[in-house]
Each structure stands twice: as structure tokens, then as C-alpha cells.
Design a protein around this motif. Sequence first.
Motif, mmCIF file in Angstrom:
data_model
loop_
_atom_site.group_PDB
_atom_site.id
_atom_site.type_symbol
_atom_site.label_atom_id
_atom_site.label_comp_id
_atom_site.label_asym_id
_atom_site.label_seq_id
_atom_site.Cartn_x
_atom_site.Cartn_y
_atom_site.Cartn_z
ATOM 1 N N UNK A 1 0.849 -1.195 0.000
ATOM 2 C CA UNK A 1 0.000 0.000 0.000
ATOM 3 C C UNK A 1 0.883 1.244 0.000
ATOM 4 N N UNK A 2 0.464 2.210 -0.788
ATOM 5 C CA UNK A 2 1.261 3.422 -0.964
ATOM 6 C C UNK A 2 0.410 4.641 -0.669
ATOM 7 N N UNK A 3 1.114 5.716 -0.368
ATOM 8 C CA UNK A 3 0.471 6.990 -0.095
ATOM 9 C C UNK A 3 1.161 8.045 -0.949
ATOM 10 N N UNK A 4 0.375 8.844 -1.629
ATOM 11 C CA UNK A 4 0.922 9.984 -2.370
ATOM 12 C C UNK A 4 0.618 11.221 -1.541
ATOM 13 N N UNK A 5 1.669 11.953 -1.226
ATOM 14 C CA UNK A 5 1.459 13.122 -0.390
ATOM 15 C C UNK A 5 2.569 14.135 -0.546
ATOM 16 N N UNK A 6 2.361 15.298 0.051
ATOM 17 C CA UNK A 6 3.342 16.375 -0.082
ATOM 18 C C UNK A 6 4.602 16.098 0.729
ATOM 19 N N UNK A 7 5.748 16.385 0.131
ATOM 20 C CA UNK A 7 7.026 16.291 0.838
ATOM 21 C C UNK A 7 7.818 17.553 0.589
ATOM 22 N N UNK A 8 8.334 18.096 1.663
ATOM 23 C CA UNK A 8 9.297 19.172 1.578
ATOM 24 C C UNK A 8 10.669 18.597 1.858
ATOM 25 N N UNK A 9 11.686 19.388 1.597
ATOM 26 C CA UNK A 9 13.056 18.939 1.833
ATOM 27 C C UNK A 9 13.893 20.151 2.214
ATOM 28 N N UNK A 10 14.682 20.013 3.271
ATOM 29 C CA UNK A 10 15.523 21.124 3.713
ATOM 30 C C UNK A 10 16.567 21.495 2.656
ATOM 31 N N UNK A 11 16.879 20.572 1.750
ATOM 32 C CA UNK A 11 17.841 20.865 0.685
ATOM 33 C C UNK A 11 17.178 21.395 -0.577
ATOM 34 N N UNK A 12 15.860 21.464 -0.565
ATOM 35 C CA UNK A 12 15.093 22.060 -1.664
ATOM 36 C C UNK A 12 14.106 23.054 -1.060
ATOM 37 N N UNK A 13 14.613 24.097 -0.424
ATOM 38 C CA UNK A 13 13.719 25.017 0.301
ATOM 39 C C UNK A 13 12.733 25.724 -0.626
ATOM 40 N N UNK A 14 11.519 25.857 -0.111
ATOM 41 C CA UNK A 14 10.514 26.640 -0.823
ATOM 42 C C UNK A 14 9.640 25.852 -1.766
ATOM 43 N N UNK A 15 9.900 24.552 -1.946
ATOM 44 C CA UNK A 15 9.010 23.775 -2.806
ATOM 45 C C UNK A 15 8.520 22.547 -2.058
ATOM 46 N N UNK B 1 20.696 9.070 1.416
ATOM 47 C CA UNK B 1 21.915 8.281 1.572
ATOM 48 C C UNK B 1 22.340 7.615 0.264
ATOM 49 N N UNK B 2 21.380 7.469 -0.656
ATOM 50 C CA UNK B 2 21.666 6.904 -1.977
ATOM 51 C C UNK B 2 21.791 7.981 -3.050
ATOM 52 N N UNK B 3 21.854 9.244 -2.642
ATOM 53 C CA UNK B 3 22.004 10.334 -3.610
ATOM 54 C C UNK B 3 20.724 10.691 -4.335
ATOM 55 N N UNK B 4 19.583 10.395 -3.737
ATOM 56 C CA UNK B 4 18.279 10.655 -4.355
ATOM 57 C C UNK B 4 17.591 11.786 -3.604
ATOM 58 N N UNK B 5 17.162 12.800 -4.343
ATOM 59 C CA UNK B 5 16.322 13.860 -3.766
ATOM 60 C C UNK B 5 14.925 13.713 -4.353
ATOM 61 N N UNK B 6 13.952 14.391 -3.775
ATOM 62 C CA UNK B 6 12.561 14.226 -4.205
ATOM 63 C C UNK B 6 12.384 14.503 -5.694
ATOM 64 N N UNK B 7 13.169 15.397 -6.255
ATOM 65 C CA UNK B 7 13.053 15.679 -7.693
ATOM 66 C C UNK B 7 13.256 14.425 -8.527
ATOM 67 N N UNK B 8 14.099 13.504 -8.060
ATOM 68 C CA UNK B 8 14.364 12.268 -8.790
ATOM 69 C C UNK B 8 13.174 11.320 -8.782
#
Length: 164
Positions: free
Chosen positions: A86-100, A141-148
Motif C-alpha cells: 500500500x502506498x500513499x501519495x502526499x506532499x514532501x518538503x526537503x531542507x535541501x530544496x527550500x521553498x518547494x 543516503x543513496x544520492x536521491x532527492x525528491x526531484x528524482x
Amino acid sequence: MAVLPILTWPDGRLAQRCTGVGAVTDDIRQLAADMLETMYAAPGRGLAAPQVGVLRRIFVMDAGWKTGAADPKVVIDPDILWMSDSRRIGPEGCLSLPGIETQISRADAIRLRYTNLDGQQVEEDLTGFAAICAQHEFDHLDGIVTLHRLTPEARAIAEKQYYL
């Protein structure tokens, strides 16, 4: 303890796979303390070592402190052993991508194995926001940010917002 500078995208260190920590030393304990202080000051709910320029497999999180009691967790050399279907689609922010904020699909529940600050192996089942937060930090830790994790179209929209 110290508040550390947080790297922002597109800093190349955020796209690198981190190496294992191994033994829990006083330096690792100090890094964890500094990362927790940095996370709370940001204010965030999770922070991975590469976000502060340390390419090691360690992250900190506190999924509930903004809505309840603080429950800080230090996660060293983690593995995700199981993810729910089961999966959930939801909003995520990231301290390394401020403002989005991006819409990301994540497993609702995971089993996480990691080493704690006492050097002990821990297996823990996480659900809801704690599971999502751990997956987000594990990605770092695997070099993945939310943009990926976005479709090309969604990524183009997010990058346009980010680079404004």
C-alpha cells in the motif's frame, strides 16, 4: 552541539551514494547531536548526513515533534527490509530544496534495520508519516532527492518553482 549549514540542490554531494559508518565513535555521536540540533533549528523532521556535507550513511529524524512530544531517532547504516504494497501519495518538503513541496508516492509501512548510538542493531516497523520520513532520509543516503522521484513533467514544474 552546533547548527551545521544545510546544502541545497544542486550541490553535487546531494547526488552521491554515501559510505557506511561502521563503528559508532565519539565523532559519530557528535555528528548525530549536531544533526539533531540542525534539524530542529531548520525546523525539519529529518536530516541526512549528506545534507550537511558528510557522505556517510546516517540520518536523524523526529516524525512527531511538531505535533506532539519529541522522539528523536538516530539511524546509522540503515537497510529497509520490507515495504508495504500500500502506498500513499502526499506532499514532501526537503531542507535541501527550500521553498518547494512535491507530491511523492511512498510505502505506508516499512521495516527498518539500523544501528543505534549504542552500537546495537535495531529492527523497527514504521507506519504513516514516520515511514515516509525514514524513506525520504534513506533516499538521501543513496544520492536521491525528491526531484528524482517525479515524472519529467512534474520535475520540470518543481524545478521552475525552485529556481524562481
